[in-house]
Design an enzyme around this catalytic site. Structure first.
Site, PDB file in Angstrom:
ATOM      1  N   LYS A 138      29.591  49.425  24.231  1.00 44.82           N
ATOM      2  CA  LYS A 138      29.114  50.692  24.783  1.00 44.82           C
ATOM      3  C   LYS A 138      30.331  51.611  24.757  1.00 44.82           C
ATOM      4  O   LYS A 138      30.765  52.166  25.771  1.00 44.82           O
ATOM      5  CB  LYS A 138      28.574  50.444  26.209  1.00 44.82           C
ATOM      6  CG  LYS A 138      27.864  51.595  26.841  1.00 44.82           C
ATOM      7  CD  LYS A 138      26.467  51.848  26.277  1.00 44.82           C
ATOM      8  CE  LYS A 138      25.852  53.060  26.940  1.00 44.82           C
ATOM      9  NZ  LYS A 138      24.655  53.554  26.245  1.00 44.82           N
ATOM     10  N   ASP A 198      22.468  49.493  24.066  1.00 46.50           N
ATOM     11  CA  ASP A 198      21.091  49.961  24.292  1.00 46.50           C
ATOM     12  C   ASP A 198      20.301  49.947  22.981  1.00 46.50           C
ATOM     13  O   ASP A 198      19.157  49.502  22.930  1.00 46.50           O
ATOM     14  CB  ASP A 198      21.074  51.346  24.965  1.00 46.50           C
ATOM     15  CG  ASP A 198      22.132  52.299  24.415  1.00 46.50           C
ATOM     16  OD1 ASP A 198      23.005  51.860  23.641  1.00 46.50           O
ATOM     17  OD2 ASP A 198      22.091  53.492  24.766  1.00 46.50           O
ATOM     18  N   TYR A 216      31.682  39.908  35.470  1.00 50.65           N
ATOM     19  CA  TYR A 216      31.312  38.727  36.250  1.00 50.65           C
ATOM     20  C   TYR A 216      32.527  38.097  36.931  1.00 50.65           C
ATOM     21  O   TYR A 216      32.366  37.306  37.866  1.00 50.65           O
ATOM     22  CB  TYR A 216      30.623  37.669  35.376  1.00 50.65           C
ATOM     23  CG  TYR A 216      29.248  38.081  34.863  1.00 50.65           C
ATOM     24  CD1 TYR A 216      28.688  39.299  35.215  1.00 50.65           C
ATOM     25  CD2 TYR A 216      28.519  37.242  34.050  1.00 50.65           C
ATOM     26  CE1 TYR A 216      27.442  39.678  34.747  1.00 50.65           C
ATOM     27  CE2 TYR A 216      27.264  37.610  33.581  1.00 50.65           C
ATOM     28  CZ  TYR A 216      26.735  38.827  33.928  1.00 50.65           C
ATOM     29  OH  TYR A 216      25.497  39.199  33.464  1.00 50.65           O
ATOM     30  N   ASP A 229      24.599  38.201  28.140  1.00 53.53           N
ATOM     31  CA  ASP A 229      23.675  37.560  29.080  1.00 53.53           C
ATOM     32  C   ASP A 229      22.279  38.150  28.894  1.00 53.53           C
ATOM     33  O   ASP A 229      21.270  37.443  28.759  1.00 53.53           O
ATOM     34  CB  ASP A 229      24.203  37.839  30.508  1.00 53.53           C
ATOM     35  CG  ASP A 229      23.512  37.005  31.565  1.00 53.53           C
ATOM     36  OD1 ASP A 229      22.640  36.204  31.220  1.00 53.53           O
ATOM     37  OD2 ASP A 229      23.860  37.174  32.759  1.00 53.53           O
TER      38      ASP A 229
END
Ligand code: NAD
Length: 354
Positions: free
Chosen positions: A189, A221, A138, A245
């Site tokens: 991840k 995931d 971001y 988020d």
């Protein structure tokens, strides 16, 4: 206690008005609270041509805490990106150095049937998502939409974290876990992203300072799947900005509605900005139907984390529990047999319960 009140856009002014009723009531009971209003987001753009006007930032910097509603409206979608409401939010988080976002997801037993998940899956849910808020994709540079030599456009964002940024958010998560059930699940991840491979390494190093805390790791995931499969396995989840988020919105639905989810964003000295986890909900703005409880519970968190006042936190928390137990529901959490109230009606009910 100086509070900067930034209602923002959409349902922001309606829900903040209910939280201010709660603050007014506490003030009437003797707490020394000063509130000053300023525009942010689309309201900031309308007032000063900037989603974070200079005066709003100054007020927020001078305050002990910031109460924010929400920002955003579809009508600003065609503005240049740096003038859009959401940029105001990202900029104030960065300017106040609010790197730690705490999002508790707690299921009130009476709302088990308002969740889209089976009551037996969500009953007893009480987890805390600790999200890093000032780094990652971001904010990372370079970013933008470039035109390649062949004339094709290319979008670029950059995911990056340095180890001190990871360590400070990790520490917040471990410290919170020490006051809860002493379990931290770090979400990454690391199998495909180097940034989060470093994230995992730093979490493992940090865990040595907290021998009582059980650290586990999960790929994002799988975490999304586990949140809806067996959410009670989690105590504290710590993760980077974008994963947090998304996962915190997913966690919101476990509790019945995103309108129930408060949040606190803290700097290194526990100065904070307090806001509901949801957005400005333009689809229901101005109708007096939004759920103000996430905002009211954000005020409760303000007393706990910035003002170190557990008694007032408990007082607000109990008032909300009482109102839920009495069957008051805004439309988003209404089920057969309960009493539907408006946004302002819910605010009045909480003040009465206080
Ligand atoms: P949203 O959270 O505003 O709304 C998602 C859904 O949840 C909508 O159906 C909405 O009606 C409902 N909802 C949200 N809050 C509610 C409440 N208190 N009571 C009852 N129902 C509620 O997300 P969105 O629709 O994706 O985004 C709308 C705007 O908000 C966009 O401009 C977006 O950028 C902005 N946004 C702002 C924030 C923020 O200010 N922190 C966060 C997310 C989105």
């Amino acid at each position: 206690m100086k509070i900067a009140v930034l209602p923002g856009d959409g349902i922001g002014p309606e829900i903040v008005a209910q939280a201010v009723k709660v603050l007014d009531r506490l003030q009437a009971d003797g707490l020394k609270i000063e509130m000053e209003y300023a525009p942010i987001g689309g309201a900031g753009y309308e007032a000063a041509g900037d989603p974070l006007p200079e005066a709003t930032l100054k007020l927020s910097q001078a305050a002990d805490a910031v109460l924010l509603g929400a920002v955003g409206d579809w009508k600003y979608d065609s503005l240049p990106r740096d003038q859009r409401p959401e940029r105001g939010l990202l900029r104030i988080r960065k300017a106040l150095n609010l790197f730690a976002n705490l999002r508790p997801a707690l299921l009130y037993p009476e709302l088990a049937s308002a969740s889209t998940l089976k009551p037996e899956v969500v009953a007893g849910l009480d987890l805390m998502i600790v999200r890093e808020l000032t780094g990652d994709i971001y904010f990372g540079q370079p970013r933008g939409i470039a035109t390649l030599e062949n004339g094709e456009r290319e979008g670029i964002n950059t995911m990056r974290y340095n180890e001190s940024e990871i360590r400070r958010i990790g520490r917040v998560a471990f410290d919170i876990a020490m006051k809860r059930n002493k379990k931290v699940c770090s979400i990454d991840k690391a199998n495909v992203l180097e940034t989060t491979e470093l994230w995992r390494q730093v979490m493992v190093e940090l865990a040595k300072d907290y021998p009582e805390v059980e650290l586990s790791h999960m790929y994002v995931d799988n975490a999304a799947m586990q949140l809806v499969r067996a959410p009670r396995q989690f105590d504290v989840m710590v993760t980077e900005n974008m994963f947090g988020d998304i996962l915190s919105d997913c966690a919101a639905m476990l509790t019945g509605s995103i309108g129930m989810l408060p949040s606190a964003s803290l700097d290194a000295n526990n100065k904070g900005m307090y806001e509901p986890s949801h957005g400005s909900a333009p689809d229901i703005a101005g109708k007096d139907v939004a759920n103000p409880l996430a905002t009211i519970l954000s005020v409760a968190m303000m007393f706990k984390y910035s003002f170190n006042d557990a008694a007032t936190f408990n007082r607000i928390d109990h008032a909300v529990k009482k109102v839920i137990a009495a069957g008051y529901r805004t439309a988003d959490i209404w089920t057969e047999g309960t009493s539907k109230v408006s946004c302002s009606g819910m605010g009045d009910a909480v003040v009465a319960a206080l």
